[in-house]
Design a protein around this motif. Structure first.
Motif, PDB file in Angstrom:
ATOM      1  N   PHE A   7      15.878  -7.122   4.889  1.00  0.00           N
ATOM      2  CA  PHE A   7      16.258  -6.936   3.491  1.00  0.00           C
ATOM      3  C   PHE A   7      16.193  -5.466   3.081  1.00  0.00           C
ATOM      4  O   PHE A   7      16.943  -5.035   2.205  1.00  0.00           O
ATOM      5  CB  PHE A   7      15.394  -7.809   2.582  1.00  0.00           C
ATOM      6  N   THR A   8      15.321  -4.690   3.719  1.00  0.00           N
ATOM      7  CA  THR A   8      15.262  -3.259   3.400  1.00  0.00           C
ATOM      8  C   THR A   8      16.571  -2.576   3.791  1.00  0.00           C
ATOM      9  O   THR A   8      17.005  -1.643   3.122  1.00  0.00           O
ATOM     10  CB  THR A   8      14.075  -2.555   4.092  1.00  0.00           C
ATOM     11  N   GLY A   9      17.189  -3.044   4.865  1.00  0.00           N
ATOM     12  CA  GLY A   9      18.487  -2.498   5.274  1.00  0.00           C
ATOM     13  C   GLY A   9      19.588  -2.904   4.319  1.00  0.00           C
ATOM     14  O   GLY A   9      20.461  -2.099   3.981  1.00  0.00           O
ATOM     15  N   THR A  10      19.558  -4.144   3.860  1.00  0.00           N
ATOM     16  CA  THR A  10      20.547  -4.627   2.903  1.00  0.00           C
ATOM     17  C   THR A  10      20.515  -3.782   1.632  1.00  0.00           C
ATOM     18  O   THR A  10      21.549  -3.407   1.094  1.00  0.00           O
ATOM     19  CB  THR A  10      20.268  -6.103   2.552  1.00  0.00           C
ATOM     20  N   ALA A  11      19.318  -3.464   1.159  1.00  0.00           N
ATOM     21  CA  ALA A  11      19.163  -2.678  -0.063  1.00  0.00           C
ATOM     22  C   ALA A  11      19.373  -1.187   0.169  1.00  0.00           C
ATOM     23  O   ALA A  11      19.671  -0.450  -0.763  1.00  0.00           O
ATOM     24  CB  ALA A  11      17.775  -2.915  -0.659  1.00  0.00           C
ATOM     25  N   GLY A  12      19.192  -0.731   1.406  1.00  0.00           N
ATOM     26  CA  GLY A  12      19.349   0.693   1.703  1.00  0.00           C
ATOM     27  C   GLY A  12      18.070   1.504   1.559  1.00  0.00           C
ATOM     28  O   GLY A  12      18.125   2.703   1.296  1.00  0.00           O
ATOM     29  N   VAL A  13      16.914   0.861   1.738  1.00  0.00           N
ATOM     30  CA  VAL A  13      15.642   1.586   1.672  1.00  0.00           C
ATOM     31  C   VAL A  13      15.596   2.606   2.807  1.00  0.00           C
ATOM     32  O   VAL A  13      15.915   2.300   3.950  1.00  0.00           O
ATOM     33  CB  VAL A  13      14.443   0.617   1.765  1.00  0.00           C
ATOM     34  N   LYS A  14      15.196   3.819   2.475  1.00  0.00           N
ATOM     35  CA  LYS A  14      15.075   4.892   3.474  1.00  0.00           C
ATOM     36  C   LYS A  14      13.591   5.175   3.688  1.00  0.00           C
ATOM     37  O   LYS A  14      12.855   5.452   2.748  1.00  0.00           O
ATOM     38  CB  LYS A  14      15.783   6.153   2.989  1.00  0.00           C
ATOM     39  N   PHE A  15      13.158   5.107   4.935  1.00  0.00           N
ATOM     40  CA  PHE A  15      11.771   5.391   5.308  1.00  0.00           C
ATOM     41  C   PHE A  15      11.645   6.891   5.532  1.00  0.00           C
ATOM     42  O   PHE A  15      12.200   7.437   6.477  1.00  0.00           O
ATOM     43  CB  PHE A  15      11.391   4.600   6.561  1.00  0.00           C
ATOM     44  N   VAL A  16      10.913   7.555   4.653  1.00  0.00           N
ATOM     45  CA  VAL A  16      10.840   9.017   4.667  1.00  0.00           C
ATOM     46  C   VAL A  16       9.630   9.514   5.443  1.00  0.00           C
ATOM     47  O   VAL A  16       9.740  10.393   6.275  1.00  0.00           O
ATOM     48  CB  VAL A  16      10.810   9.561   3.221  1.00  0.00           C
ATOM     49  N   SER A  17       8.453   8.959   5.152  1.00  0.00           N
ATOM     50  CA  SER A  17       7.213   9.413   5.776  1.00  0.00           C
ATOM     51  C   SER A  17       6.316   8.216   6.038  1.00  0.00           C
ATOM     52  O   SER A  17       6.072   7.420   5.128  1.00  0.00           O
ATOM     53  CB  SER A  17       6.520  10.407   4.842  1.00  0.00           C
ATOM     54  N   LEU A  18       5.849   8.090   7.279  1.00  0.00           N
ATOM     55  CA  LEU A  18       4.998   6.970   7.657  1.00  0.00           C
ATOM     56  C   LEU A  18       3.782   7.478   8.418  1.00  0.00           C
ATOM     57  O   LEU A  18       3.919   7.959   9.541  1.00  0.00           O
ATOM     58  CB  LEU A  18       5.767   5.993   8.554  1.00  0.00           C
ATOM     59  N   THR A  19       2.616   7.387   7.798  1.00  0.00           N
ATOM     60  CA  THR A  19       1.360   7.663   8.481  1.00  0.00           C
ATOM     61  C   THR A  19       0.416   6.521   8.140  1.00  0.00           C
ATOM     62  O   THR A  19       0.653   5.792   7.175  1.00  0.00           O
ATOM     63  CB  THR A  19       0.724   9.007   8.039  1.00  0.00           C
ATOM     64  N   PRO A  20      -0.665   6.357   8.884  1.00  0.00           N
ATOM     65  CA  PRO A  20      -1.618   5.292   8.555  1.00  0.00           C
ATOM     66  C   PRO A  20      -2.268   5.463   7.179  1.00  0.00           C
ATOM     67  O   PRO A  20      -2.759   4.500   6.604  1.00  0.00           O
ATOM     68  CB  PRO A  20      -2.656   5.394   9.670  1.00  0.00           C
ATOM     69  N   GLU A  21      -2.236   6.659   6.638  1.00  0.00           N
ATOM     70  CA  GLU A  21      -2.848   6.921   5.333  1.00  0.00           C
ATOM     71  C   GLU A  21      -1.857   6.828   4.180  1.00  0.00           C
ATOM     72  O   GLU A  21      -2.231   6.527   3.052  1.00  0.00           O
ATOM     73  CB  GLU A  21      -3.457   8.341   5.288  1.00  0.00           C
ATOM     74  N   ARG A  22      -0.564   7.105   4.461  1.00  0.00           N
ATOM     75  CA  ARG A  22       0.420   7.257   3.379  1.00  0.00           C
ATOM     76  C   ARG A  22       1.809   6.902   3.881  1.00  0.00           C
ATOM     77  O   ARG A  22       2.211   7.323   4.965  1.00  0.00           O
ATOM     78  CB  ARG A  22       0.402   8.712   2.912  1.00  0.00           C
ATOM     79  N   VAL A  23       2.540   6.137   3.057  1.00  0.00           N
ATOM     80  CA  VAL A  23       3.932   5.805   3.362  1.00  0.00           C
ATOM     81  C   VAL A  23       4.789   6.160   2.156  1.00  0.00           C
ATOM     82  O   VAL A  23       4.426   5.860   1.014  1.00  0.00           O
ATOM     83  CB  VAL A  23       4.088   4.303   3.704  1.00  0.00           C
TER      84      VAL A  23
END
Length: 172
Positions: free
Chosen positions: A40-56
């Protein structure tokens, strides 16, 4: 156990494999992988910018497919963005023998959003340690959603739980 001694979980290990890709392709490939994991994130067009265990950090452009009747980002799309950010930060910390589950959402709409949105979810060191120490529990995840003008159009709070993966119902 401190963060330096904690082994990465399955999601972290998958994302670490992106380091093998050429630098200019990593963001693109990361988005494809994560959008396949949560379609569903792809359907909506969500862009993953930064992924760390502390912060997304995730972004959502104000495009027709996610707009409401007044041309802003739809309330459901705002929810998706906040849930995605909180779910990913929890997913990067839950033990491999556990599964994360969204338990509760509170969302208060404060102002009309202008343009696209950004959601940033954060876990404290104490919250991350609790997820490693137990095979069952819950955590309130802080998430801030801002629009292109820097305004917080919504206030959100997500509570995520984690349970042993052996508790997962059988697939049909």
């Amino acid at each position: 156990m401190n963060d330096a001694n904690r082994p990465p979980n399955k999601l972290q290990r998958s994302l670490m494999r992106l380091d093998e890709a050429p630098a200019f392709m990593r963001g693109f490939v990361q988005n494809i992988i994560l959008r396949r994991a949560v379609p569903f994130t792809g359907t909506a067009g969500v862009k993953f910018v930064s992924l760390t265990p502390e912060r997304v950090e995730v972004h959502l452009a104000n495009e027709r497919r996610v707009q409401n009747h007044i041309g802003g980002v739809h309330a459901s799309a705002m929810n998706l963005l906040a849930e995605t950010a909180t779910g990913m930060v929890v997913g990067m910390n839950v033990r491999d023998d556990c599964i994360p589950l969204a338990k509760e959402l509170r969302m208060a709409f404060r102002k009309r959003a202008t343009g696209g949105l950004k959601a940033v979810a954060v876990l404290t060191a104490e919250q991350r340690a609790a997820m490693q120490a137990s095979d069952k529990g819950e955590v309130q995840v802080t998430v801030t959603v801002t629009d292109e003008a820097g305004v917080e159009p919504v206030e959100c709070a997500f509570i995520w739980a984690w349970i042993p993966s052996s508790s997962r119902p059988a697939k049909n």
